[in-house]
Design a protein around this motif. Structure first.
Motif, PDB file in Angstrom:
ATOM      1  N   CYS A 187       1.016  -1.062  -0.122  1.00 43.07           N
ATOM      2  CA  CYS A 187       0.428   0.089   0.290  1.00 43.07           C
ATOM      3  C   CYS A 187       0.764   1.345   0.038  1.00 43.07           C
ATOM      4  O   CYS A 187       1.720   1.347   1.006  1.00 43.07           O
ATOM      5  N   GLU A 188       0.011   2.372  -1.026  1.00 46.45           N
ATOM      6  CA  GLU A 188       1.039   3.521  -1.418  1.00 46.45           C
ATOM      7  C   GLU A 188       1.025   4.419   0.358  1.00 46.45           C
ATOM      8  O   GLU A 188       2.302   4.956  -0.109  1.00 46.45           O
ATOM      9  N   GLY A 218      -3.759  -2.123   3.766  1.00 43.13           N
ATOM     10  CA  GLY A 218      -4.018  -1.595   2.924  1.00 43.13           C
ATOM     11  C   GLY A 218      -5.227  -1.030   3.400  1.00 43.13           C
ATOM     12  O   GLY A 218      -5.831  -0.920   4.060  1.00 43.13           O
ATOM     13  N   CYS A 219      -4.805  -0.127   2.255  1.00 37.37           N
ATOM     14  CA  CYS A 219      -5.748   1.786   2.262  1.00 37.37           C
ATOM     15  C   CYS A 219      -6.810   1.199   1.536  1.00 37.37           C
ATOM     16  O   CYS A 219      -8.071   1.611   1.414  1.00 37.37           O
ATOM     17  N   ASP A 220      -6.615   0.351   0.553  1.00 37.37           N
ATOM     18  CA  ASP A 220      -8.055  -0.158  -0.437  1.00 37.37           C
ATOM     19  C   ASP A 220      -8.100   0.780  -1.333  1.00 37.37           C
ATOM     20  O   ASP A 220      -9.199   0.608  -1.823  1.00 37.37           O
ATOM     21  N   GLU A 221      -7.485   1.669  -1.412  1.00 39.20           N
ATOM     22  CA  GLU A 221      -7.962   2.744  -2.069  1.00 39.20           C
ATOM     23  C   GLU A 221      -6.778   3.753  -3.451  1.00 39.20           C
ATOM     24  O   GLU A 221      -6.904   3.789  -4.255  1.00 39.20           O
ATOM     25  N   CYS A 222      -5.502   3.221  -3.032  1.00 39.42           N
ATOM     26  CA  CYS A 222      -4.415   3.424  -3.249  1.00 39.42           C
ATOM     27  C   CYS A 222      -3.999   2.957  -5.048  1.00 39.42           C
ATOM     28  O   CYS A 222      -5.106   1.929  -4.656  1.00 39.42           O
ATOM     29  N   CYS A 246      -2.768  -1.227  -4.422  1.00 39.29           N
ATOM     30  CA  CYS A 246      -3.729  -2.047  -3.512  1.00 39.29           C
ATOM     31  C   CYS A 246      -4.176  -2.540  -4.372  1.00 39.29           C
ATOM     32  O   CYS A 246      -4.827  -3.448  -4.221  1.00 39.29           O
TER      33      CYS A 246
HETATM   34 ZN   LIG Z   1      -3.491   1.118  -0.480  1.00 43.34          ZN
END
Ligand SMILES: [Zn+2]
Length: 325
Positions: free
Chosen positions: A49-50, A62-66, A69
């Motif tokens: 994840c970034e 992870g953020c699930d958005e970047c 991910c």
């Molecule tokens: Zn992420």
């Protein structure tokens, strides 16, 4: 990625990620269909994840958005390897060799490389040997997670290189929550019990209606005193060895509901004893290894007694007949 169950393991993994104390090789062991693979994926995703950096992990799983991910979710992020070792798509030894060679190359983008072997116990011996060599010489920032439902089938040399993690079966309320999230409705709470803490039998239960109908008919035939029906029913159950435990569970549910519906106390009693014996039969068959045909014959013969209700004192007879192993 929300995971239901395995809270203890997830918390520990979170701590490992934050404290940068990730072991080079971990072995996740537990029953099939309980979510071990999801836990492994969630953990690995953390490191791609970034919004996380090697210095600071803020988003466990992870953020699930970047972008990373999203790439991870599609298994298309570089420096991440997911290997399915199932029988169907048996991974070739050359592929393993190539993969492990690639691990020695410079990373494309991520700072870490994660390799997940799913159903690792199905790795062919030659592949396992190649893997062992890699595990023996751990590289910085390269991490292996071996996921298995039967770690004892792995070579001891591999097991000894891994940190061993054990995963419990899912609890009933966890299964109910997972099914609710998937919008799957089972007929009853008894069906949740049939799952025995994992989702592997879910398809079977969803297609269960035919089995239920068939069993109901068989039981009715036996109740009508049909001895042939009894014999063929028991032989069929015994032949289907892989599903025997499951089928006994289905039968338990049927007998229980017949017992509850029954008004005649004598017949209710027959069902009650049959139910009790069915529960005990799992112990006799799967732990004491008694002949399943004998055990089941004994149990379902009791149902033949229905014919004699009002003719003789069945309760006395039943007590004599009930299993005495
Ligand atoms: Zn992420």
């Amino acid at each position: 990625m929300k995971i239901i169950g395995h809270e203890k393991q997830l918390n520990l993994l979170n701590e490992l990620a934050i404290s940068k104390a990730v072991p080079h090789a971990m072995l996740f062991n537990g029953d099939e269909g309980i979510g071990k693979k999801l836990v492994a994926l969630k953990f690995a995703k953390t490191f791609y994840c970034e919004k996380n950096s090697n210095e600071q992990i803020s988003y466990f799983g992870g953020c699930d958005e970047c972008k990373s991910c999203k790439l991870f979710d599609n298994f298309s992020i570089s420096d991440f390897y997911f290997i399915e070792c199932s029988d169907k798509e048996q991974i070739k030894t050359e592929n393993i060799r190539e993969l492990l060679y690639n691990l020695n190359l410079k990373n494309f983008s991520a700072k870490n490389k994660f390799v997940i072997f799913n159903d690792a116990h199905l790795l062919k011996e030659q592949s396992a040997n190649i893997l062992l060599k890699t595990l023996e010489e751990p590289k910085d920032n390269t991490y292996f997670i071996l996921v298995t439902s039967n770690y004892s089938k792995l070579p001891i040399t591999i097991i000894s290189r891994c940190q061993l993690w054990f995963f419990d079966s899912l609890k009933e309320y966890e299964i109910i929550e997972i099914l609710n999230n998937k919008n799957i409705n089972l007929n009853s709470k008894d069906d949740v019990k049939l799952l025995e803490g994992s989702l592997t039998k879910l398809d079977m239960i969803l297609n269960n209606d035919n089995v239920q109908d068939e069993f109901q008919n068989n039981i009715s035939d036996i109740l009508n005193g049909n001895v042939d029906a009894l014999n063929s029913f028991v032989s069929k159950l015994v032949k289907n060895k892989d599903n025997l435990k499951y089928n006994i569970g289905v039968l338990r549910n049927i007998i229980r509901s017949r017992m509850l519906e029954e008004n005649n106390p004598e017949i209710k009693n027959i069902f009650a004893i049959t139910l009790e014996n069915l529960i005990y039969s799992e112990y006799l068959i799967f732990e004491r290894y008694l002949n399943s045909q004998d055990v089941l014959n004994n149990i379902f013969s009791n149902l033949l007694l229905k014919k004699f209700v009002n003719v003789l004192d069945t309760s006395k007879l039943l007590n004599q007949l009930s299993l005495t192993y």
